[in-house]
Write an enzyme that holds these catalytic residues in place. Structure first.
Site, mmCIF file in Angstrom:
data_model
loop_
_atom_site.group_PDB
_atom_site.id
_atom_site.type_symbol
_atom_site.label_atom_id
_atom_site.label_comp_id
_atom_site.label_asym_id
_atom_site.label_seq_id
_atom_site.Cartn_x
_atom_site.Cartn_y
_atom_site.Cartn_z
ATOM 1 N N SER A 170 0.837 -1.196 0.000
ATOM 2 C CA SER A 170 0.000 0.000 0.000
ATOM 3 C C SER A 170 0.878 1.253 0.000
ATOM 4 O O SER A 170 1.667 1.450 -0.920
ATOM 5 C CB SER A 170 -0.960 -0.045 1.196
ATOM 6 O OG SER A 170 -1.994 0.892 1.051
ATOM 7 N N ASP A 267 -9.365 -6.001 -4.739
ATOM 8 C CA ASP A 267 -8.910 -4.803 -4.030
ATOM 9 C C ASP A 267 -9.823 -3.636 -4.364
ATOM 10 O O ASP A 267 -9.847 -3.158 -5.495
ATOM 11 C CB ASP A 267 -7.470 -4.482 -4.447
ATOM 12 C CG ASP A 267 -6.813 -3.444 -3.540
ATOM 13 O OD1 ASP A 267 -7.548 -2.653 -2.929
ATOM 14 O OD2 ASP A 267 -5.572 -3.435 -3.463
ATOM 15 N N HIS A 300 -7.205 -5.855 -0.553
ATOM 16 C CA HIS A 300 -6.069 -4.975 -0.314
ATOM 17 C C HIS A 300 -5.205 -5.446 0.860
ATOM 18 O O HIS A 300 -5.690 -5.580 1.978
ATOM 19 C CB HIS A 300 -6.579 -3.556 -0.044
ATOM 20 C CG HIS A 300 -5.511 -2.521 -0.020
ATOM 21 N ND1 HIS A 300 -4.823 -2.140 -1.153
ATOM 22 C CD2 HIS A 300 -4.990 -1.783 0.995
ATOM 23 C CE1 HIS A 300 -3.944 -1.202 -0.844
ATOM 24 N NE2 HIS A 300 -4.020 -0.978 0.455
#
Length: 328
Positions: A170, A267, A300
């Site tokens: 991320s 995601d 995610h």
């Protein structure tokens, strides 16, 4: 009437609240994040861990696999945690558990970097913290101690500085990209080269991809991005968040030999559709390295929260193959 200390000037749901006084409130309870101590003497889940101070603003948690033999040299993995640049820590629950597993499962010396957070500091300052940590790691390739920063024996005794890797999820993936680009134009201590960079679910926003301005990724960036440079129409036109924008440097400058991009099919924070254009941009740039693109059937950064899932185990195997590949 609310006092100045209680006036909210910026807020992102479940992440942070900035008050006029400068005080920042983070909602770690929502994410189940809290401080956990290292295990420097007794290994936990297959690895020893300890904390080091790198500079007044930068620290790290180091990990050494439990069964490392005297004189054994292991790849060095520098890990940058996620959290939208504004939450989490190398010393908190989820990150500690995950990097501990990276060290144990991948058989690497891992350095989990703890950097300052937005909105107290801006994003370029975060990048500088992360570069400071990377330079500190590189300094260990020379066994002769020099400078103000003391060296750590785990890195000097067990680190193989011919095999240095970066990894991040991320916001950490965004940081890995920027550290790799900087390493392509600046020299790391002892002429160290980055063998490979793992960019997982990178916090990128690309204009050609459908960006939800009500979505979490856009909301966080809109609240922490530096003031727009001259000529930029939108926060996502910044090269800090958009590696394919007009003002972004050429991807031919990536300072590593190999690149692994990992994206999640489910995601909903960073859409998988970003992966294709980024990989295509790397290939078209003239960069001389090798790029791999792995699609995972999950959401995610899922592997941090669901490490025992089949897809998390598959991803770990992908990392192992990438790091321990023969004839690099």
């Amino acid at each position: 009437m609310a006092s100045g200390n209680n006036v909210v000037v910026k807020e992102v749901d479940d992440y942070f609240r900035l008050y006029k006084s400068g005080r920042v409130e983070r909602f770690y309870d929502v994410h189940g994040s809290f401080y956990v101590p290292p295990s420097p003497e007794n290994p936990s889940a297959g690895a020893f861990s300890k904390d080091v101070t790198i500079s007044p603003h930068v620290s790290a948690r180091l990990y050494l696999p439990e069964n490392t033999a005297a004189g054994q040299k292991l790849p060095v993995l520098v890990y940058y945690h996620g959290g939208g640049f504004c939450i989490e820590s190398a010393f908190f629950t989820w990150i500690h558990r995950y990097v501990n597993s990276l060290a144990s499962d991948l058989n690497v010396v891992a350095v989990s970097v703890d950097y300052r957070l937005a909105p107290e500091v801006d994003v370029p300052t975060i990048y500088q913290d992360c570069w400071t940590a990377l330079q500190w790691v590189a300094s260990h390739a020379d066994e002769i101690s020099s400078g103000a920063n003391s060296k750590d024996s785990w890195l000097t005794d067990f680190g193989d500085f011919g095999k240095v890797f970066l990894a991040g999820d991320s916001a950490g993936g965004n940081i890995v990209y920027h550290m790799t680009m900087r390493a392509g134009k600046e020299t790391l201590h002892n002429q160290i080269k980055i063998t490979g960079s793992i960019i997982a679910y990178p916090y990128f926003l690309i204009r050609d991809i459908d960006i939800d301005e009500e979505g979490l990724a856009y909301k966080i960036w809109a609240n922490i991005c530096p003031p727009l440079e001259s000529g930029l129409l939108s926060p996502i036109d910044s090269p800090l968040i958009n590696p394919l924008c007009e003002k972004a440097p050429s991807l031919s400058g990536l300072g590593c030999s190999r690149l692994l991009l990992c994206m999640g099919k489910k995601d909903y924070v960073i859409p998988i559709e970003i992966g294709g254009p980024f990989v295509e941009g790397v290939k078209k740039s003239g960069w001389k390295g090798e790029v791999e693109f792995v699609e995972i059937d999950e959401g995610h950064a899922f592997q941090i929260y669901k490490p025992e899932s089949d897809e998390a185990k598959r991803l770990m195997k992908c990392y192992a193959a990438f790091i321990h590949r023969v004839n690099t």
